[in-house]
Structures are given as structure tokens and as C-alpha cells.
Scaffold this motif. Sequence first.
Motif, PDB file in Angstrom:
ATOM      1  N   ASP A 181       7.088   5.648   6.783  1.00  0.00           N
ATOM      2  CA  ASP A 181       6.796   6.493   5.635  1.00  0.00           C
ATOM      3  C   ASP A 181       5.469   6.128   4.980  1.00  0.00           C
ATOM      4  OD1 ASP A 181       7.866   4.047   4.880  1.00  0.00           O
ATOM      5  OD2 ASP A 181       8.695   4.816   2.991  1.00  0.00           O
ATOM      6  N   VAL A 182       4.831   5.073   5.482  1.00  0.00           N
ATOM      7  CA  VAL A 182       3.542   4.624   4.928  1.00  0.00           C
ATOM      8  C   VAL A 182       2.412   4.824   5.932  1.00  0.00           C
ATOM      9  CG1 VAL A 182       2.234   2.639   4.041  1.00  0.00           C
ATOM     10  CG2 VAL A 182       4.650   2.938   3.415  1.00  0.00           C
ATOM     11  N   VAL A 183       2.640   4.446   7.184  1.00  0.00           N
ATOM     12  CA  VAL A 183       1.582   4.471   8.195  1.00  0.00           C
ATOM     13  C   VAL A 183       1.576   5.802   8.931  1.00  0.00           C
ATOM     14  CG1 VAL A 183       0.684   3.387  10.291  1.00  0.00           C
ATOM     15  CG2 VAL A 183       1.682   1.974   8.473  1.00  0.00           C
ATOM     16  N   HIS A 184       0.402   6.432   8.945  1.00  0.00           N
ATOM     17  CA  HIS A 184       0.204   7.719   9.626  1.00  0.00           C
ATOM     18  C   HIS A 184      -0.929   7.544  10.631  1.00  0.00           C
ATOM     19  CE1 HIS A 184       2.741   9.716   6.555  1.00  0.00           C
ATOM     20  NE2 HIS A 184       2.223   8.780   5.769  1.00  0.00           N
ATOM     21  N   GLN A 185      -0.642   7.895  11.874  1.00  0.00           N
ATOM     22  CA  GLN A 185      -1.608   7.680  12.948  1.00  0.00           C
ATOM     23  C   GLN A 185      -2.381   8.957  13.251  1.00  0.00           C
ATOM     24  OE1 GLN A 185       0.171   5.657  16.353  1.00  0.00           O
ATOM     25  NE2 GLN A 185       1.809   4.886  15.039  1.00  0.00           N
ATOM     26  N   HIS A 186      -3.670   8.776  13.539  1.00  0.00           N
ATOM     27  CA  HIS A 186      -4.546   9.895  13.898  1.00  0.00           C
ATOM     28  C   HIS A 186      -5.275   9.543  15.189  1.00  0.00           C
ATOM     29  CE1 HIS A 186      -4.042  11.692   9.825  1.00  0.00           C
ATOM     30  NE2 HIS A 186      -3.977  10.419   9.455  1.00  0.00           N
ATOM     31  N   PRO A 187      -4.562   9.587  16.333  1.00  0.00           N
ATOM     32  CA  PRO A 187      -5.210   9.243  17.605  1.00  0.00           C
ATOM     33  C   PRO A 187      -6.167  10.328  18.065  1.00  0.00           C
ATOM     34  CG  PRO A 187      -2.979  10.016  17.981  1.00  0.00           C
ATOM     35  CD  PRO A 187      -3.149   9.939  16.490  1.00  0.00           C
ATOM     36  N   GLU A 188      -7.115   9.928  18.886  1.00  0.00           N
ATOM     37  CA  GLU A 188      -8.109  10.842  19.466  1.00  0.00           C
ATOM     38  C   GLU A 188      -8.816  11.652  18.382  1.00  0.00           C
ATOM     39  OE1 GLU A 188      -6.775  12.091  23.688  1.00  0.00           O
ATOM     40  OE2 GLU A 188      -4.939  12.161  22.465  1.00  0.00           O
ATOM     41  N   CYS A 189      -9.126  10.960  17.296  1.00  0.00           N
ATOM     42  CA  CYS A 189      -9.812  11.598  16.171  1.00  0.00           C
ATOM     43  C   CYS A 189     -11.006  10.753  15.743  1.00  0.00           C
ATOM     44  CB  CYS A 189      -8.873  11.738  14.970  1.00  0.00           C
ATOM     45  SG  CYS A 189      -7.798  13.169  15.049  1.00  0.00           S
ATOM     46  N   ALA A 190     -11.949  11.408  15.103  1.00  0.00           N
ATOM     47  CA  ALA A 190     -13.094  10.730  14.518  1.00  0.00           C
ATOM     48  C   ALA A 190     -13.363  11.319  13.151  1.00  0.00           C
ATOM     49  CB  ALA A 190     -14.328  10.888  15.409  1.00  0.00           C
TER      50      ALA A 190
ATOM     51  N   THR B 137     -13.033  13.875   6.317  1.00  0.00           N
ATOM     52  CA  THR B 137     -12.648  15.002   7.159  1.00  0.00           C
ATOM     53  C   THR B 137     -12.653  14.535   8.603  1.00  0.00           C
ATOM     54  OG1 THR B 137     -13.629  16.566   5.600  1.00  0.00           O
ATOM     55  CG2 THR B 137     -13.160  17.371   7.827  1.00  0.00           C
ATOM     56  N   LEU B 138     -11.538  14.777   9.302  1.00  0.00           N
ATOM     57  CA  LEU B 138     -11.401  14.325  10.679  1.00  0.00           C
ATOM     58  C   LEU B 138     -11.735  15.435  11.667  1.00  0.00           C
ATOM     59  CD1 LEU B 138      -8.073  12.263  10.424  1.00  0.00           C
ATOM     60  CD2 LEU B 138     -10.419  11.594   9.815  1.00  0.00           C
ATOM     61  N   SER B 139     -11.962  15.043  12.897  1.00  0.00           N
ATOM     62  CA  SER B 139     -12.351  16.004  13.927  1.00  0.00           C
ATOM     63  C   SER B 139     -11.236  16.994  14.251  1.00  0.00           C
ATOM     64  CB  SER B 139     -12.778  15.268  15.197  1.00  0.00           C
ATOM     65  OG  SER B 139     -11.784  14.353  15.618  1.00  0.00           O
ATOM     66  N   ASP B 140      -9.991  16.668  13.899  1.00  0.00           N
ATOM     67  CA  ASP B 140      -8.900  17.628  14.104  1.00  0.00           C
ATOM     68  C   ASP B 140      -8.669  18.494  12.867  1.00  0.00           C
ATOM     69  OD1 ASP B 140      -7.738  15.905  12.322  1.00  0.00           O
ATOM     70  OD2 ASP B 140      -5.987  15.425  13.552  1.00  0.00           O
ATOM     71  N   ARG B 141      -9.607  18.396  11.894  1.00  0.00           N
ATOM     72  CA  ARG B 141      -9.636  19.175  10.657  1.00  0.00           C
ATOM     73  C   ARG B 141      -8.693  18.661   9.583  1.00  0.00           C
ATOM     74  NH1 ARG B 141     -10.445  25.517  12.653  1.00  0.00           N
ATOM     75  NH2 ARG B 141     -12.258  25.088  13.979  1.00  0.00           N
ATOM     76  N   ASP B 142      -7.990  17.581   9.858  1.00  0.00           N
ATOM     77  CA  ASP B 142      -7.229  16.930   8.789  1.00  0.00           C
ATOM     78  C   ASP B 142      -8.193  16.392   7.740  1.00  0.00           C
ATOM     79  OD1 ASP B 142      -4.740  17.413   9.753  1.00  0.00           O
ATOM     80  OD2 ASP B 142      -4.243  15.336  10.234  1.00  0.00           O
ATOM     81  N   VAL B 143      -7.770  16.420   6.488  1.00  0.00           N
ATOM     82  CA  VAL B 143      -8.580  15.882   5.395  1.00  0.00           C
ATOM     83  C   VAL B 143      -7.761  14.798   4.693  1.00  0.00           C
ATOM     84  CG1 VAL B 143      -9.754  16.374   3.228  1.00  0.00           C
ATOM     85  CG2 VAL B 143      -9.821  18.061   5.094  1.00  0.00           C
ATOM     86  N   LEU B 144      -8.350  13.616   4.576  1.00  0.00           N
ATOM     87  CA  LEU B 144      -7.680  12.485   3.939  1.00  0.00           C
ATOM     88  C   LEU B 144      -8.372  12.152   2.627  1.00  0.00           C
ATOM     89  CD1 LEU B 144      -7.428  10.091   7.038  1.00  0.00           C
ATOM     90  CD2 LEU B 144      -5.776  11.828   6.311  1.00  0.00           C
TER      91      LEU B 144
ATOM     92  N   ALA C 180       0.848  -1.203   0.000  1.00  0.00           N
ATOM     93  CA  ALA C 180       0.000   0.000   0.000  1.00  0.00           C
ATOM     94  C   ALA C 180       0.878   1.245   0.000  1.00  0.00           C
ATOM     95  CB  ALA C 180      -0.916   0.002   1.219  1.00  0.00           C
ATOM     96  N   ALA C 181       0.412   2.294  -0.672  1.00  0.00           N
ATOM     97  CA  ALA C 181       1.197   3.524  -0.763  1.00  0.00           C
ATOM     98  C   ALA C 181       1.135   4.342   0.517  1.00  0.00           C
ATOM     99  CB  ALA C 181       0.708   4.360  -1.940  1.00  0.00           C
ATOM    100  N   ARG C 182      -0.037   4.369   1.136  1.00  0.00           N
ATOM    101  CA  ARG C 182      -0.228   5.150   2.360  1.00  0.00           C
ATOM    102  C   ARG C 182      -1.351   4.507   3.164  1.00  0.00           C
ATOM    103  NH1 ARG C 182       0.322  10.892   4.164  1.00  0.00           N
ATOM    104  NH2 ARG C 182      -1.283  11.210   5.768  1.00  0.00           N
ATOM    105  N   VAL C 183      -1.168   4.457   4.485  1.00  0.00           N
ATOM    106  CA  VAL C 183      -2.187   3.927   5.378  1.00  0.00           C
ATOM    107  C   VAL C 183      -2.389   4.921   6.507  1.00  0.00           C
ATOM    108  CG1 VAL C 183      -2.879   2.038   6.903  1.00  0.00           C
ATOM    109  CG2 VAL C 183      -1.515   1.541   4.853  1.00  0.00           C
ATOM    110  N   ASP C 184      -3.615   5.420   6.652  1.00  0.00           N
ATOM    111  CA  ASP C 184      -3.966   6.321   7.746  1.00  0.00           C
ATOM    112  C   ASP C 184      -4.827   5.561   8.742  1.00  0.00           C
ATOM    113  OD1 ASP C 184      -3.195   9.325   7.082  1.00  0.00           O
ATOM    114  OD2 ASP C 184      -3.786   8.364   5.193  1.00  0.00           O
TER     115      ASP C 184
END
Length: 379
Positions: free
Chosen positions: A266-275, A290-297, A196-200
Amino acid sequence: MVDTRTDLLVVGAGPYACSAAAYARDRGIDTTVVGQPMSFWRDRMPQDMYLRSGTDWHLDANGEHTFEAFVEERGLDPADLDPIPISVFLDHADWFAAQKGVAADPRLVASLTRPNGTFLATMDDGAVIEADRVVVAPGVGYFAQVPEWHALVPEDRRSHTLDRVTFDDLAGARVAVIGGRQSAYEWAALLCDHGAARVDVVHRHPTPAFERVSWRFVDPYVEQTLAVRGWWRGLTDDRRAGIAREFWEVGRLTLEHWLVPRLLPDVVHQHPECAVVDVSAGGEGPVTLTLSDRDVLEVDHVVFASGYRPDVARVPYLADVVDRVAATDGFPDLSEGFETSLPGLYVVGFLATRDFGPFYGFTKGCPSAAQLVVEEMLR
């Protein structure tokens, strides 16, 4: 017309079912097992996954044909079983069934009724099995849980860990994994393994620890369950909550250390305490989360590692008797020996965890559950 008559019918052929059937046979009960042996483990789990448990967890209520006995007989090196590949566990399960003479009839139960004091199981080919007692061991496959917004993701771009057991089609893809427990991070590792290229990884709780832990803290709780009938339900609410919290911290918020080298930074990106608070998907393009911390995937696929929620009413073959089975919060109300409110019907495994403790959703509980349910029949 009845085609087969048996004292005990065991519905299911996974670890809990096989364990109960073996002990029933050992105690002289005429027992018939129906179901496809270990089908959930074979078909709904990745072939290259590993177990969290060790060889001290086994299926034999008599403590004879254990996993450790299998390892010794096969001449396996315990050093090669840390962690245990799922293929080795399946070989052990086949060996156990053969040693115990438990041969499952691979037909499936279409419906179960109890018209005149005995149970009638109508099989998928129309044959009927009559039984005085029935033990059902529904696997978690009936109880997959997903967030409310999952339907906003196009069907061809979403899957639950229950269904996502191959990964080659996601090589080069961007994938969001929703959840933060062992399955979420193990599926993230498997996605890395398969290119996989990227995993969030998105989850509501803090980032879990990755450490070597011992599951032996469970042993005295299982021993108490055997020593004292109804031990778990007899505890105070505070004591049950404390044990559940310990189980959560060790078994849920601490994940296996052997995942770490496979979670490529370089592939796995963690988004803890997010919804996830918003989903957009149109045409053949990416899914936007769109995540609760305003990140957009922007992702090509969403994997729901969102666990399972019990609901005895979702077991299809129980549809004709479930109105006679008292339940609380989706769990059947069980006696100290796993019997439901419908006399002669017993439930073991995941659906028994409310009345027996969280350990009974794991193979650790198989031998003691087998002993308790069979001893209940013989009382």
C-alpha cells in the motif's frame, strides 16, 4: 620537508585498502595506511541496511582471519546472519584490522605528487609522507551518477543514495526513487520502515525478481584471475560479455528475497520500463514528475538510486598526477597487477573493474586483488 618515509603508502581505509595493506605487511613490506577506517560504510550507508553477500566473502589474502573465523571466535549464530547486518560486517572489519596490525592514520591525503622518482603525499594537516609505491583504493563516493534532469529538482528535495542514509525526516512524505536495482528497492524498504506515506520506484528495465540467489558463481572467475595473469582481459569480447550478463542477471536484476516483506504494497508503487520525461518544481510545493507512460507523480522528495560512473579524474588527491595516468572510459589502464601507467602507482577496487571484471567492485575481490597487487610489487 618529509615527515614520514615508507616503502608503501595505502591511501584509503576501506575493504580493498585494508586487505592490500594487511597482505603487504604479511609479505614484509613497510606499509603505511592513511584514511578514516571504513568511513564510507559507517557514514554513507544506512545503519539498518543489510549485505547481499554471506560470511564466505572476506578480506584476508592468506585465508586465515576470515569472516567465518570472526563469526566462530565471537560465538555468533550463522542463522542470525542471513542477511548480514552492516554493523556485524563493520565489527568484522575492525577485528580483521586488529588481527593484522593494520592501524590507519586517520588523516586524509590532500595531494599526491611524484617529483623525483618517489611519491610525496601531502596530508590535510600539511605533513608529507614519502613512499616508493602507492596503492589507492578510491571508494565509489567520488563517482555518484545522476540523470541530466536532477538539477531541476530543488537541492533540499533531492538526494543520492550516497547521501540519503537517514529516513526519519521523510516520515509521512511522498518519495520517488529513481532506479531499479538493489539500492533502489532497499532504500524503498527503508523508507517504508521509517514511515514514508508513499514510495514510487521508477526505472527503465522490467520489474526485477526477488529471489534467494547464490553468489558462488563468482568463485571460479576470481580463482581464474589468480591462476592466470591478465585472465579477464585475455577473454574474447563475447566471453566477457557473457560473464557480465550473468553477473547482471544474478547480481542486478535479481534482488534479495528478504526485501519483499518490507516493501509494503500500500506504500510502494513500481513503475518499470519508465523514465522521467518532465520535471516541474516551484516554491515550497511538491515536485511533479511526468513519466514516459504519462503517469504524473507529485512527490516531496526524490532519491536518486542511479549508481556510479567511473572517472579517475574525479579523485581529488590524484589531480597532480592524473595526467600521467592513462585511462579508458574513466577507468585507469592497469597492468596484470593493478599498476597504472605511472610506475609505482596502483589502483584497486571499483576503478579496476574494466580490467579485472565486475566482481572487483565488490568485497569478493579484496583478497585476490591484495595478492595480485603485492605480488606485482615483489616481482
